[in-house]
Motif scaffolding. Structure first.
Motif, PDB file in Angstrom:
ATOM      1  N   GLU A   1      39.917  34.753  41.318  1.00  0.00           N
ATOM      2  CA  GLU A   1      41.045  35.674  41.163  1.00  0.00           C
ATOM      3  C   GLU A   1      42.391  34.958  41.193  1.00  0.00           C
ATOM      4  O   GLU A   1      42.621  34.043  41.993  1.00  0.00           O
ATOM      5  CB  GLU A   1      41.020  36.733  42.260  1.00  0.00           C
TER       6      GLU A   1
ATOM      7  N   GLY B   1      41.614  43.438  33.982  1.00  0.00           N
ATOM      8  CA  GLY B   1      41.977  44.764  34.482  1.00  0.00           C
ATOM      9  C   GLY B   1      41.943  44.849  35.989  1.00  0.00           C
ATOM     10  O   GLY B   1      42.831  45.430  36.614  1.00  0.00           O
ATOM     11  N   ARG B   2      40.927  44.247  36.594  1.00  0.00           N
ATOM     12  CA  ARG B   2      40.763  44.336  38.045  1.00  0.00           C
ATOM     13  C   ARG B   2      41.844  43.567  38.784  1.00  0.00           C
ATOM     14  O   ARG B   2      42.258  43.955  39.880  1.00  0.00           O
ATOM     15  CB  ARG B   2      39.379  43.796  38.436  1.00  0.00           C
ATOM     16  N   TRP B   3      42.290  42.469  38.205  1.00  0.00           N
ATOM     17  CA  TRP B   3      43.318  41.658  38.865  1.00  0.00           C
ATOM     18  C   TRP B   3      44.731  42.145  38.576  1.00  0.00           C
ATOM     19  O   TRP B   3      45.708  41.548  39.026  1.00  0.00           O
ATOM     20  CB  TRP B   3      43.185  40.197  38.425  1.00  0.00           C
TER      21      TRP B   3
ATOM     22  N   ASN C   1      28.151  43.265  36.426  1.00  0.00           N
ATOM     23  CA  ASN C   1      29.607  43.166  36.367  1.00  0.00           C
ATOM     24  C   ASN C   1      30.250  44.461  36.849  1.00  0.00           C
ATOM     25  O   ASN C   1      30.894  45.191  36.108  1.00  0.00           O
ATOM     26  CB  ASN C   1      30.037  42.850  34.926  1.00  0.00           C
ATOM     27  N   ASN C   2      30.031  44.721  38.136  1.00  0.00           N
ATOM     28  CA  ASN C   2      30.475  45.957  38.771  1.00  0.00           C
ATOM     29  C   ASN C   2      30.914  45.620  40.196  1.00  0.00           C
ATOM     30  O   ASN C   2      30.203  44.887  40.901  1.00  0.00           O
ATOM     31  CB  ASN C   2      29.322  46.973  38.776  1.00  0.00           C
ATOM     32  N   PRO C   3      32.073  46.129  40.646  1.00  0.00           N
ATOM     33  CA  PRO C   3      32.603  45.746  41.964  1.00  0.00           C
ATOM     34  C   PRO C   3      31.672  46.008  43.137  1.00  0.00           C
ATOM     35  O   PRO C   3      31.807  45.378  44.191  1.00  0.00           O
ATOM     36  CB  PRO C   3      33.875  46.606  42.089  1.00  0.00           C
TER      37      PRO C   3
ATOM     38  N   HIS D   1      37.055  42.913  32.216  1.00  0.00           N
ATOM     39  CA  HIS D   1      37.007  43.509  33.549  1.00  0.00           C
ATOM     40  C   HIS D   1      37.843  42.715  34.546  1.00  0.00           C
ATOM     41  O   HIS D   1      38.493  43.289  35.427  1.00  0.00           O
ATOM     42  CB  HIS D   1      35.559  43.607  34.028  1.00  0.00           C
ATOM     43  N   ALA D   2      37.826  41.395  34.423  1.00  0.00           N
ATOM     44  CA  ALA D   2      38.615  40.560  35.334  1.00  0.00           C
ATOM     45  C   ALA D   2      40.110  40.798  35.138  1.00  0.00           C
ATOM     46  O   ALA D   2      40.856  40.956  36.112  1.00  0.00           O
ATOM     47  CB  ALA D   2      38.281  39.085  35.103  1.00  0.00           C
TER      48      ALA D   2
ATOM     49  N   ASP E   1      29.137  40.064  41.941  1.00  0.00           N
ATOM     50  CA  ASP E   1      30.370  40.276  41.189  1.00  0.00           C
ATOM     51  C   ASP E   1      31.602  40.070  42.078  1.00  0.00           C
ATOM     52  O   ASP E   1      32.537  39.363  41.710  1.00  0.00           O
ATOM     53  CB  ASP E   1      30.364  41.701  40.617  1.00  0.00           C
ATOM     54  N   SER E   2      31.591  40.690  43.244  1.00  0.00           N
ATOM     55  CA  SER E   2      32.746  40.580  44.152  1.00  0.00           C
ATOM     56  C   SER E   2      32.981  39.142  44.592  1.00  0.00           C
ATOM     57  O   SER E   2      34.125  38.690  44.702  1.00  0.00           O
ATOM     58  CB  SER E   2      32.523  41.469  45.376  1.00  0.00           C
TER      59      SER E   2
ATOM     60  N   HIS F   1      34.477  37.086  41.587  1.00  0.00           N
ATOM     61  CA  HIS F   1      35.842  37.499  41.278  1.00  0.00           C
ATOM     62  C   HIS F   1      36.819  37.084  42.379  1.00  0.00           C
ATOM     63  O   HIS F   1      37.983  36.791  42.101  1.00  0.00           O
ATOM     64  CB  HIS F   1      35.904  39.017  41.057  1.00  0.00           C
TER      65      HIS F   1
END
Length: 358
Positions: free
Chosen positions: A303, A28-30, A288-290, A25-26, A295-296, A299
């Motif tokens: 990041e 992909g999100r970054w 593990n959800n924004p 998830h990290a 989680d935010s 991350h």
């Protein structure tokens, strides 16, 4: 003494898989996996981590089948799935409370995401798992009465039809693994693996070798997929290597299951730790959800940008996952104690007893 029938190696594997999920998830999100954003060695480093971690979802579904299979009659335990839903509700409500206290913005659909995760599809895996859960007693009771020879044929068929052929054609509607259908297939595979005691004489070193070999081969094929002809059907097996339905990922997940299911843990302290990790694994998935503050926050701390050094791109998601998982285990221990004291576990246990009365 801890529960003698509990497989503590599987508990550890659950924790490792959740560690992998946070990494996925990290990355992909970054935006580290996008070749248009991340270039050069950074891109290759990010995809190497992605490939190592991608088998996590397959592992979880195989674990479901493995733990569900037994020699006796399998029964439907609605209490387990209700408990998972209550866990989502608990953390959703806690998240809303934290946002209220600190004056943070709350989404319009926050309540619906927290209390009706299936209707909102807030968690695709939980939605697919709910559909699977209703069929588990049927699957396991069916596997119990067929021969080991037939079970081996079915397992071979899963590899041939639902990994190799599905990767090539997509005709079996597995949605590349993001579906109830794929979880159902993996659950059957996990049950068969336990029933026939697959490869009991294969050493742990051999299983580790298979895991590393599949990951390295998948990575190399993924990074060089542009030189393969996509119009040749069979070549898609070697192009789409980092997908849930890929035979490489399936074999990797099976090898992880075989490795950790036979892991012998003698220390009572380690058993308690493993049990706690296994019970806290689902909480990692939930948090593990924004939309969650926890989680935010983490991350944002870890990041990195696509132009960061290769070392940072490897270390930062790894550290983020370690801190995230360990912090969640601590929080979920408190949540489990709360549920125990207010009697939720006892109530659900009685529900299962009532449901399964003869």
């Amino acid at each position: 003494m801890m529960f003698e029938n509990r497989n503590y190696g599987i508990d550890i594997l659950k924790a490792i898989c959740m560690f992998y999920v946070v990494i996925l998830h990290a990355l992909g999100r970054w935006g580290l996996l996008d070749p248009a954003i991340t270039g050069g060695q950074q891109y290759y480093a990010a995809w190497f981590l992605e490939t190592l971690a991608f088998c996590a979802v397959d592992c979880f579904a195989l674990i479901t089948g493995y733990l569900s299979y037994r020699d006796g009659v399998s029964k439907l335990k609605l209490g387990n799935i209700i408990l998972l839903w209550l866990e989502i509700v608990f953390y959703g409500a806690l998240n809303i409370l934290i946002k209220k206290i600190f004056g943070l913005s709350i989404q319009e659909n926050e309540l619906r995401l927290s209390f009706c995760p299936i209707l909102s599809n807030a968690y695709w895996y939980f939605t697919a798992y709910l559909g699977l859960y209703l069929f588990i007693p049927i699957i396991m009771n069916g596997l119990r009465i067929i021969s080991d020879r037939h079970s081996k044929v079915i397992l071979a068929g899963i590899i041939l039809i639902f990994t190799i052929m599905e990767t090539c054609t997509g005709n079996f509607n597995t949605a590349s693994g993001y579906s109830f259908v794929w979880l159902l297939i993996l659950c059957i595979g996990g049950g068969i693996i336990k029933k026939i005691d697959l490869f009991p004489k294969v050493s742990s070193n051999a299983k580790i070798f298979i895991i590393l070999s599949c990951c390295i081969l998948s990575y190399c094929l993924k990074m060089n997929s542009g030189i393969l002809r996509s119009d040749i059907i069979l070549s898609k097996v070697f192009i789409n290597t980092v997908e849930y339905i890929s035979p490489f990922m399936f074999i990797t997940a099976v090898s992880y299951l075989l490795l950790f299911s036979k892991l012998a843990i003698k220390s009572e302290k380690l058993k308690r730790m493993a049990k706690g990790m296994g019970e806290g694994a689902f909480a990692v998935f939930v948090l593990n959800n924004p939309r969650f503050v926890y989680d935010s926050f983490l991350h944002s701390i870890f990041e990195v940008s696509p132009i960061s050094s290769v070392l940072k791109i490897v270390i930062s998601p790894t550290l983020c996952a370690i801190v995230f998982v360990l912090g969640t285990f601590v929080m979920d221990y408190a949540r489990r104690r709360l549920f125990y004291y207010i009697g939720i576990n006892r109530l659900l246990y009685r529900l299962d007893l009532l449901l399964n009365e003869q």
